[in-house]
Design an enzyme around this catalytic site. Structure first.
Site, short mmCIF file in Angstrom:
data_model
loop_
_atom_site.label_atom_id
_atom_site.label_comp_id
_atom_site.label_asym_id
_atom_site.label_seq_id
_atom_site.Cartn_x
_atom_site.Cartn_y
_atom_site.Cartn_z
N SER A 36 3.61 0.23 8.37
CA SER A 36 3.13 -0.70 9.40
C SER A 36 3.12 -2.16 8.96
O SER A 36 2.96 -3.05 9.80
CB SER A 36 1.73 -0.30 9.87
OG SER A 36 0.78 -0.51 8.85
N LYS A 73 -3.91 -4.00 7.70
CA LYS A 73 -3.41 -4.75 8.85
C LYS A 73 -3.84 -6.21 8.71
O LYS A 73 -4.72 -6.55 7.94
CB LYS A 73 -3.99 -4.22 10.17
CG LYS A 73 -3.68 -2.76 10.47
CD LYS A 73 -2.27 -2.55 10.90
CE LYS A 73 -1.99 -1.13 11.32
NZ LYS A 73 -1.82 -0.18 10.23
#
Length: 115
Positions: A36, A73
């Site tokens: 990600s 993230k």
């Protein structure tokens, strides 16, 4: 040319910890699993140095536990709401709601690629 003795070219030995870790008591390592964050240069198998003493502010890459799932993230705001945003267009941002159980473990300070 001819080979030379390595010791003749070493000016000084360095401690990598002093270059990579500013706060040893609050820094820990996390091994990356997943894709990600590839556009931020973070790949599966990388080791992240994470400092829990750094303020997790907008734009920082963080290690967070959200609803008992650990993730890496970028902390950001979308439409004035807080999100954990991936750096891969194949993944969706994760909205941090009032109902979300969120714990920011720390801010990523360095990425080590050991391949």
């Amino acid at each position: 040319g001819y080979p030379t003795i390595v010791e003749d070219h070493i000016e000084e030995m360095i401690d990598m910890n002093s270059y990579l870790i500013k706060n040893p008591k609050t820094t820990f390592c996390v091994k990356v699993s997943g894709l990600s964050m590839i556009e931020a240069g973070i790949y599966e198998g990388d080791i992240l140095l994470v400092d829990s003493s750094i303020q997790p502010i907008k734009g920082k890459i963080v290690v967070a536990a959200i609803d008992n799932m650990l993730t890496v993230k970028r902390l950001d705001m979308i439409n004035s709401k807080p999100y954990l945003v991936p750096e891969n267009p194949e993944f969706e941002p994760i909205e941090i709601t009032k109902e979300s159980e969120v714990k920011i473990w720390g801010v990523v300070t360095n990425v080590l690629r050991c391949r």
